[in-house]
Design a protein around this motif. Sequence first.
Motif, PDB file in Angstrom:
ATOM      1  N   GLU A 110      17.313  71.122  38.108  1.00  0.00           N
ATOM      2  CA  GLU A 110      17.892  70.288  37.049  1.00  0.00           C
ATOM      3  C   GLU A 110      18.649  69.087  37.631  1.00  0.00           C
ATOM      4  O   GLU A 110      18.629  68.001  37.063  1.00  0.00           O
ATOM      5  CB  GLU A 110      18.818  71.114  36.155  1.00  0.00           C
ATOM      6  N   LYS A 111      19.333  69.300  38.741  1.00  0.00           N
ATOM      7  CA  LYS A 111      20.068  68.198  39.372  1.00  0.00           C
ATOM      8  C   LYS A 111      19.117  67.172  39.961  1.00  0.00           C
ATOM      9  O   LYS A 111      19.380  65.970  39.913  1.00  0.00           O
ATOM     10  CB  LYS A 111      21.027  68.729  40.430  1.00  0.00           C
ATOM     11  N   ALA A 112      18.000  67.623  40.507  1.00  0.00           N
ATOM     12  CA  ALA A 112      16.994  66.695  41.034  1.00  0.00           C
ATOM     13  C   ALA A 112      16.377  65.867  39.909  1.00  0.00           C
ATOM     14  O   ALA A 112      16.163  64.663  40.055  1.00  0.00           O
ATOM     15  CB  ALA A 112      15.915  67.460  41.795  1.00  0.00           C
ATOM     16  N   ILE A 113      16.118  66.508  38.775  1.00  0.00           N
ATOM     17  CA  ILE A 113      15.563  65.795  37.620  1.00  0.00           C
ATOM     18  C   ILE A 113      16.566  64.759  37.118  1.00  0.00           C
ATOM     19  O   ILE A 113      16.197  63.617  36.818  1.00  0.00           O
ATOM     20  CB  ILE A 113      15.159  66.787  36.508  1.00  0.00           C
ATOM     21  N   SER A 114      17.821  65.131  37.037  1.00  0.00           N
ATOM     22  CA  SER A 114      18.861  64.196  36.608  1.00  0.00           C
ATOM     23  C   SER A 114      18.932  62.995  37.552  1.00  0.00           C
ATOM     24  O   SER A 114      19.031  61.846  37.111  1.00  0.00           O
ATOM     25  CB  SER A 114      20.198  64.924  36.550  1.00  0.00           C
ATOM     26  N   TRP A 115      18.864  63.255  38.855  1.00  0.00           N
ATOM     27  CA  TRP A 115      18.876  62.176  39.852  1.00  0.00           C
ATOM     28  C   TRP A 115      17.650  61.281  39.670  1.00  0.00           C
ATOM     29  O   TRP A 115      17.765  60.052  39.693  1.00  0.00           O
ATOM     30  CB  TRP A 115      18.915  62.771  41.259  1.00  0.00           C
ATOM     31  N   ALA A 116      16.483  61.889  39.458  1.00  0.00           N
ATOM     32  CA  ALA A 116      15.244  61.116  39.265  1.00  0.00           C
ATOM     33  C   ALA A 116      15.372  60.187  38.066  1.00  0.00           C
ATOM     34  O   ALA A 116      15.030  59.000  38.141  1.00  0.00           O
ATOM     35  CB  ALA A 116      14.061  62.068  39.077  1.00  0.00           C
ATOM     36  N   LYS A 117      15.894  60.721  36.964  1.00  0.00           N
ATOM     37  CA  LYS A 117      16.070  59.895  35.765  1.00  0.00           C
ATOM     38  C   LYS A 117      17.046  58.758  36.017  1.00  0.00           C
ATOM     39  O   LYS A 117      16.862  57.648  35.515  1.00  0.00           O
ATOM     40  CB  LYS A 117      16.538  60.764  34.595  1.00  0.00           C
ATOM     41  N   SER A 118      18.095  59.021  36.808  1.00  0.00           N
ATOM     42  CA  SER A 118      19.076  57.964  37.086  1.00  0.00           C
ATOM     43  C   SER A 118      18.476  56.865  37.967  1.00  0.00           C
ATOM     44  O   SER A 118      18.785  55.692  37.774  1.00  0.00           O
ATOM     45  CB  SER A 118      20.347  58.543  37.726  1.00  0.00           C
ATOM     46  N   ILE A 119      17.620  57.236  38.903  1.00  0.00           N
ATOM     47  CA  ILE A 119      16.947  56.238  39.757  1.00  0.00           C
ATOM     48  C   ILE A 119      16.054  55.346  38.892  1.00  0.00           C
ATOM     49  O   ILE A 119      16.069  54.120  39.022  1.00  0.00           O
ATOM     50  CB  ILE A 119      16.098  56.928  40.851  1.00  0.00           C
ATOM     51  N   ILE A 120      15.282  55.959  38.009  1.00  0.00           N
ATOM     52  CA  ILE A 120      14.390  55.193  37.125  1.00  0.00           C
ATOM     53  C   ILE A 120      15.216  54.281  36.226  1.00  0.00           C
ATOM     54  O   ILE A 120      14.916  53.090  36.080  1.00  0.00           O
ATOM     55  CB  ILE A 120      13.503  56.141  36.281  1.00  0.00           C
ATOM     56  N   LYS A 121      16.264  54.817  35.626  1.00  0.00           N
ATOM     57  CA  LYS A 121      17.116  54.019  34.735  1.00  0.00           C
ATOM     58  C   LYS A 121      17.760  52.866  35.497  1.00  0.00           C
ATOM     59  O   LYS A 121      17.799  51.731  35.017  1.00  0.00           O
ATOM     60  CB  LYS A 121      18.189  54.907  34.109  1.00  0.00           C
ATOM     61  N   GLN A 122      18.258  53.146  36.687  1.00  0.00           N
ATOM     62  CA  GLN A 122      18.893  52.109  37.506  1.00  0.00           C
ATOM     63  C   GLN A 122      17.886  51.004  37.847  1.00  0.00           C
ATOM     64  O   GLN A 122      18.201  49.822  37.740  1.00  0.00           O
ATOM     65  CB  GLN A 122      19.442  52.722  38.793  1.00  0.00           C
ATOM     66  N   ASN A 123      16.677  51.389  38.219  1.00  0.00           N
ATOM     67  CA  ASN A 123      15.658  50.394  38.550  1.00  0.00           C
ATOM     68  C   ASN A 123      15.275  49.570  37.332  1.00  0.00           C
ATOM     69  O   ASN A 123      15.097  48.357  37.426  1.00  0.00           O
ATOM     70  CB  ASN A 123      14.423  51.059  39.149  1.00  0.00           C
ATOM     71  N   ASN A 124      15.175  50.210  36.168  1.00  0.00           N
ATOM     72  CA  ASN A 124      14.848  49.476  34.941  1.00  0.00           C
ATOM     73  C   ASN A 124      15.962  48.515  34.565  1.00  0.00           C
ATOM     74  O   ASN A 124      15.709  47.406  34.113  1.00  0.00           O
ATOM     75  CB  ASN A 124      14.558  50.450  33.790  1.00  0.00           C
ATOM     76  N   THR A 125      17.214  48.919  34.766  1.00  0.00           N
ATOM     77  CA  THR A 125      18.352  48.045  34.495  1.00  0.00           C
ATOM     78  C   THR A 125      18.336  46.847  35.446  1.00  0.00           C
ATOM     79  O   THR A 125      18.541  45.712  35.024  1.00  0.00           O
ATOM     80  CB  THR A 125      19.679  48.823  34.636  1.00  0.00           C
ATOM     81  N   ASN A 126      18.047  47.112  36.723  1.00  0.00           N
ATOM     82  CA  ASN A 126      17.993  46.021  37.709  1.00  0.00           C
ATOM     83  C   ASN A 126      16.880  45.031  37.390  1.00  0.00           C
ATOM     84  O   ASN A 126      17.052  43.829  37.541  1.00  0.00           O
ATOM     85  CB  ASN A 126      17.786  46.586  39.121  1.00  0.00           C
ATOM     86  N   ILE A 127      15.754  45.533  36.908  1.00  0.00           N
ATOM     87  CA  ILE A 127      14.636  44.653  36.551  1.00  0.00           C
ATOM     88  C   ILE A 127      15.034  43.766  35.374  1.00  0.00           C
ATOM     89  O   ILE A 127      14.813  42.563  35.379  1.00  0.00           O
ATOM     90  CB  ILE A 127      13.368  45.465  36.225  1.00  0.00           C
ATOM     91  N   LYS A 128      15.653  44.364  34.361  1.00  0.00           N
ATOM     92  CA  LYS A 128      16.023  43.599  33.156  1.00  0.00           C
ATOM     93  C   LYS A 128      17.078  42.559  33.477  1.00  0.00           C
ATOM     94  O   LYS A 128      17.002  41.431  33.001  1.00  0.00           O
ATOM     95  CB  LYS A 128      16.513  44.557  32.061  1.00  0.00           C
TER      96      LYS A 128
END
Length: 132
Positions: A110-128
């Motif tokens: 569950e912690k790995a999944i949470s980290w994965a989602k945060s990486i994706i969200k962070q990258n999407n925020t950086n792109i925008k």
Amino acid sequence: MKKTLKLPVGTFYIYNDYLIVEANEGETVTVESNDILVDIADTYYSGKEFVYITNRINSYSVDPAVYSKTSLITNLVGFAVVATNYISLSNAEIEKLFLSKPFESFTELEKAISWAKSIIKQNNTNIKTSDF
């Protein structure tokens, strides 16, 4: 979950933003078997970023040369190892040296999944924000 693939090397659970892999007991992950990951990235994550999570519920070995090829997958933005025993976690620390992507180890999926989602969200925020 989009899909589950049972392949000779292990089971692949494909989600929107991450991939969870459970390699088979006694398997040796080689550069050749890494081609499966490349095919999955091309098929299920074409045009979008994803994180690879290896859930080490079985004992298996990894040829460190795999990571130089894995590093070439441009839309792979993170790599996580989930393990509960000391040897697997220690091996992950060594494997981290061979991969040129964000790489973290966890004792809970569950912690790995949470980290994965945060990486994706962070990258999407950086792109925008970089579009302005």
